[in-house]
Each structure stands twice: as C-alpha cells, then as structure tokens.
Write an enzyme that holds these catalytic residues in place. Structure first.
Site, mmCIF file in Angstrom:
data_model
loop_
_atom_site.group_PDB
_atom_site.id
_atom_site.type_symbol
_atom_site.label_atom_id
_atom_site.label_comp_id
_atom_site.label_asym_id
_atom_site.label_seq_id
_atom_site.Cartn_x
_atom_site.Cartn_y
_atom_site.Cartn_z
ATOM 1 N N PRO A 66 86.709 -9.878 -1.619
ATOM 2 C CA PRO A 66 87.020 -9.535 -0.685
ATOM 3 C C PRO A 66 86.326 -8.883 0.332
ATOM 4 O O PRO A 66 87.069 -7.575 -0.494
ATOM 5 C CB PRO A 66 88.462 -9.617 -0.591
ATOM 6 C CG PRO A 66 88.915 -10.299 -0.893
ATOM 7 C CD PRO A 66 88.055 -10.341 -2.914
ATOM 8 N N GLY B 191 89.782 -3.151 -0.626
ATOM 9 C CA GLY B 191 90.962 -2.531 -1.027
ATOM 10 C C GLY B 191 90.094 -2.324 -2.765
ATOM 11 O O GLY B 191 90.536 -1.678 -3.173
ATOM 12 N N LEU B 192 89.331 -3.655 -2.693
ATOM 13 C CA LEU B 192 89.331 -4.145 -3.968
ATOM 14 C C LEU B 192 87.672 -3.169 -4.268
ATOM 15 O O LEU B 192 87.745 -3.885 -5.583
ATOM 16 C CB LEU B 192 89.388 -5.558 -4.215
ATOM 17 C CG LEU B 192 90.850 -5.932 -3.868
ATOM 18 C CD1 LEU B 192 90.514 -7.186 -3.426
ATOM 19 C CD2 LEU B 192 91.909 -5.007 -4.495
ATOM 20 N N GLY B 193 87.160 -2.169 -3.565
ATOM 21 C CA GLY B 193 86.071 -1.912 -4.516
ATOM 22 C C GLY B 193 84.821 -2.807 -4.592
ATOM 23 O O GLY B 193 83.843 -2.633 -5.247
ATOM 24 N N SER B 194 85.126 -2.849 -3.247
ATOM 25 C CA SER B 194 83.005 -4.496 -2.607
ATOM 26 C C SER B 194 82.237 -3.659 -2.757
ATOM 27 O O SER B 194 80.938 -3.815 -3.035
ATOM 28 C CB SER B 194 83.548 -5.393 -1.643
ATOM 29 O OG SER B 194 83.782 -4.138 -0.704
ATOM 30 N N SER B 195 82.290 -2.016 -2.614
ATOM 31 C CA SER B 195 81.546 -1.057 -1.561
ATOM 32 C C SER B 195 80.961 -0.116 -2.876
ATOM 33 O O SER B 195 79.133 -0.958 -3.087
ATOM 34 C CB SER B 195 81.340 -0.251 -0.740
ATOM 35 O OG SER B 195 82.829 -0.563 -0.019
ATOM 36 N N ALA B 196 81.980 0.047 -3.990
ATOM 37 C CA ALA B 196 80.884 0.394 -5.185
ATOM 38 C C ALA B 196 80.311 -0.767 -6.094
ATOM 39 O O ALA B 196 79.590 -0.503 -6.519
ATOM 40 C CB ALA B 196 81.990 0.932 -5.481
ATOM 41 N N ALA B 197 81.127 -1.680 -5.865
ATOM 42 C CA ALA B 197 80.414 -3.166 -6.959
ATOM 43 C C ALA B 197 78.704 -3.173 -6.601
ATOM 44 O O ALA B 197 78.073 -3.120 -7.348
ATOM 45 C CB ALA B 197 81.204 -3.844 -7.113
ATOM 46 N N ASP C 209 86.224 4.613 -7.984
ATOM 47 C CA ASP C 209 85.911 3.291 -7.747
ATOM 48 C C ASP C 209 84.178 2.310 -8.427
ATOM 49 O O ASP C 209 84.580 1.482 -9.136
ATOM 50 C CB ASP C 209 85.686 2.424 -5.997
ATOM 51 C CG ASP C 209 86.673 2.604 -5.248
ATOM 52 O OD1 ASP C 209 87.381 3.039 -6.196
ATOM 53 O OD2 ASP C 209 86.548 2.309 -3.813
HETATM 54 C C1 MEV Z 1 89.522 3.434 -1.931
HETATM 55 O O1 MEV Z 1 89.511 2.905 -2.210
HETATM 56 C C2 MEV Z 1 90.329 4.888 -2.372
HETATM 57 C C3 MEV Z 1 90.635 6.742 -1.568
HETATM 58 O O2 MEV Z 1 91.737 6.778 -2.387
HETATM 59 C C4 MEV Z 1 89.488 6.992 -1.219
HETATM 60 C C5 MEV Z 1 87.968 7.501 -2.790
HETATM 61 O O3 MEV Z 1 89.306 7.648 -3.402
HETATM 62 O O4 MEV Z 1 87.576 7.849 -2.297
HETATM 63 C C6 MEV Z 1 91.621 6.046 -0.551
#
Ligand code: MEV
Length: 362
Positions: free
Chosen positions: A124, A128-134, A175
């Site tokens: 999703p 906060g599950l890392g979709s951007s980095a993925a 991430d």
């Molecule tokens: C985001 O997934 C996590 C944060 O700690 C930002 C980061 O580590 O770059 C909020």
C-alpha cells in the site's frame, strides 16, 4: 555497454516494517527494520516507440491504474526532457527521478531507446511500508540490468537511497537497505548493518484512504506523496523547541531498540511487545501519531496484543491519518484482525525477514 534491447528484466523487492526506532534514526539513533512478505515488482522491456512508457498497476489502497508517458522533446539534443507531471502519483515521482539519475550518473537512456516500465505492487502507498524505497530499488535494479550496467547490491542500494533523498529532501537509509537486502537491518549513526534474527509473525493495519478522501484533488494527491517529508519536518521543529526533553526521548528510543534485538534473540515476546508499546508512546510524544492510528493501537492492545505501535513515518490528522500500525498479536490474532477491519483498516498478516532484491532476465 551491452545493447541487447530485446530483453526483459524483472526486479522484485520486499516491503519493510520498521520494528523500532523510526524518526529517531534520522538523528543517528538505532532503528531495527525487517523485510515482510509483500513485494513490488518492476518489469522493464523494450518497446518500438522511443522514450519511456510507465504503467502502474494494482497498488492496494490506491485503486488506480494509469499509463503515463515521459516524453522526449524533438530536436533538443540527446537529453531527455520529461513532461511536467506535477500532479502525478508519488510512485511516478520516484520512477522519473530514477530515470533522470541513471541518465546523469551512468549516461544511460540517452540514446532515445524505447523502454516500457511496469510496476506491480502488493505494498500500500503512503502506509509506512516502504513503497517509495521499493519503487526506487526495483526500478534502478531493472533499468541498470536492462542497459547492461548491472551492478552489485551495494551500488543499487546507494543509487536508490540517493534517489529517495532527491525526491523527499531527506531519508535515512533504512527503507532502501531493507528493499535491497531483505532480512533484518539495524541502522545506527547512518551505518547499515545486516542482522540475522528469527522470523516474526505480525499483523499490519493500514489506514489508507488517500484516493477516496481526496477524490480528484491532484494537488492534495501530490502533497500526500510528501507526507513523510512533512512529518519529519514537524519532528525537527518540535525538537528545536523542546531540545532537552526530546534528547531524553531519543535516548530512550535508542535503548529500546537495543533491548528489542535481545528480546527477539531470546524469543521473549512478552518483553518485545512491552517494548513496542513504549516505543509507540515515544512516537506519540514527538507528535507523529494521528487519531486513527492511535485508535488502532489502543484497540489492538485492549484485544490482547502483546504489543502494538505505529510503524514508519506515522501520520497526520490533516492528511486523513493515513499510515500503518504494527501488532505483535500473540494468541489474539483473529480478534485483533477483526477489530481493526471493523475500524476500516486494511489488515495484513505478515512474516518478517524475507528475501531482498531478486532480478530475473528473460
Ligand atoms: C520512514 O519509513 C521512516 C522515518 O524514520 C524516515 C526515515 O527513516 O527516513 C520516519
């Protein structure tokens, strides 16, 4: 450089959860993150028309499929000029930056080749599950392979981290490290260390009403893409005002992460859960817990969870409280899932510690 443009490359990467230490890691404190068994796949192949063609399919909670062209302007030399999709989705911003970065850093993609990029995701967005980095890791890995500049995992991780920073302004390496290596990663003072820890069964609850709540408001949609940036900036502002208080909170988080690693090693889930609850309290104290995520955590705790916390960047009430919580459910897994679903969350049972980047050439 290899020039086999008939090949098709598939790069698959895992989503991540931050188990402990998000936000605090931005200031050098320890954070522990793990890959989970939800993946994103980027497929790169050649196409007859020149320029990049990007397709994003089936992203959970996003409910949108779109085709976008990153056009090449006629008669402007070799550099690719991209149309301005200011209002395009977050994922597209990372793909665009990946293409720009590869062109600048490795000189690839300047020959006007026709490239098809397709993204399929089980992760999703903005949760906060890392979709951007993925997206960054898989896109970079697939494109580098496609253009024959390959590269080791560390190089891919580094490229992807640079791209994430360029789009977001700031990002810790957490991430991108997880999407690249999988397993578990401890980040301390900006250094990435891979850890060998046993698998955990967790429940993730996502509040993911982005498209429903903002409808066709594309300005808000692009702001949502920068949610993490906004939340991280908010923490910085509050830290500047309450420096000594925040220093203590940050030190406590650092210690929690250290103790949590020992608790996982000793399979002490009661202690692990208690540490998650304390970590959540600290995240609330620094102002990254919106009402809807707070409710999911409280409901899980009341329903018998050993521990529950916000994971990743957290959320903002003015952005609909979009984000995720992580629950160590113990025996109460079904009850917790039901309670979160009734509250409107997208609920997933996940396992930690899965495989990192896998690239296949067809
Ligand atoms: C985001 O997934 C996590 C944060 O700690 C930002 C980061 O580590 O770059 C909020």
């Amino acid at each position: 450089m290899e020039k086999n443009m008939d090949k098709k490359i598939q790069a698959s990467v895992p989503a991540k959860v931050i188990l402990f230490g998000e936000h605090f890691v931005v200031y050098g404190k320890r954070a522990l993150a793990a890959a989970i068994n939800r993946r994103l796949v980027v497929e790169v192949s050649s196409r007859e028309r020149s320029g990049y063609h990007v397709k994003i399919a089936n992203i959970p909670t996003f409910g949108l499929e779109m085709d976008l062209e990153l056009g090449q302007e006629e008669g402007k030399g070799k550099a690719l000029l991209y149309k301005d999709y200011g209002a395009a989705t977050k994922a597209i911003a990372y793909v665009k930056e990946s293409i720009r970065y590869l062109e600048e850093r490795y000189g690839i993609g300047r020959g006007g080749e026709g490239v098809e990029i397709e993204i399929k995701s089980e992760i999703p967005l903005s949760a906060g599950l890392g979709s951007s980095a993925a997206t960054c890791v898989a896109t970079i890995a697939a494109l580098k392979e496609f253009f024959g500049v390959g590269g080791d995992l560390e190089g891919i991780r580094n490229d992807a981290h640079n791209i994430e920073k360029a789009v977001q302004g700031a990002a810790s390496p957490v991430d991108t490290a997880i999407s690249t290596y999988g397993g578990y990663v401890l980040v301390e003072k900006g250094e990435v260390k891979r850890l060998r820890l046993a698998e955990l069964n967790l429940v993730v609850g996502c509040v993911g009403s982005i498209p429903l709540s903002i409808g066709m408001d594309t300005k808000k949609a692009s702001e949502m893409g920068l949610k993490t940036k906004k939340i991280v900036e908010g923490v910085k502002t509050r830290k500047e005002i309450f420096t000594s208080i925040f220093d203590s909170i940050f030190a406590a988080s650092d210690e929690i992460t250290a103790q949590a690693i020992r608790a996982i090693e000793h399979r002490d889930f009661v202690k692990l859960g208690a540490l998650m609850n304390i970590n959540h309290g600290l995240l609330d104290a620094i102002g990254v817990v919106p009402r809807r995520l707070s409710e999911l955590v409280k409901m899980s705790q009341e329903s018998g969870a050993l521990g529950a916390k916000v994971t990743g960047a957290g959320g903002l009430d003015e952005m609909g409280g979009v984000g995720s919580v992580l629950v160590l459910s113990g025996e109460s897994v079904d009850r917790i899932k039901a309670v979160m679903e009734i509250a409107g969350a997208l609920v997933m049972e996940v396992k930690t510690g899965g495989e990192g980047l896998k690239t296949i050439t067809f």
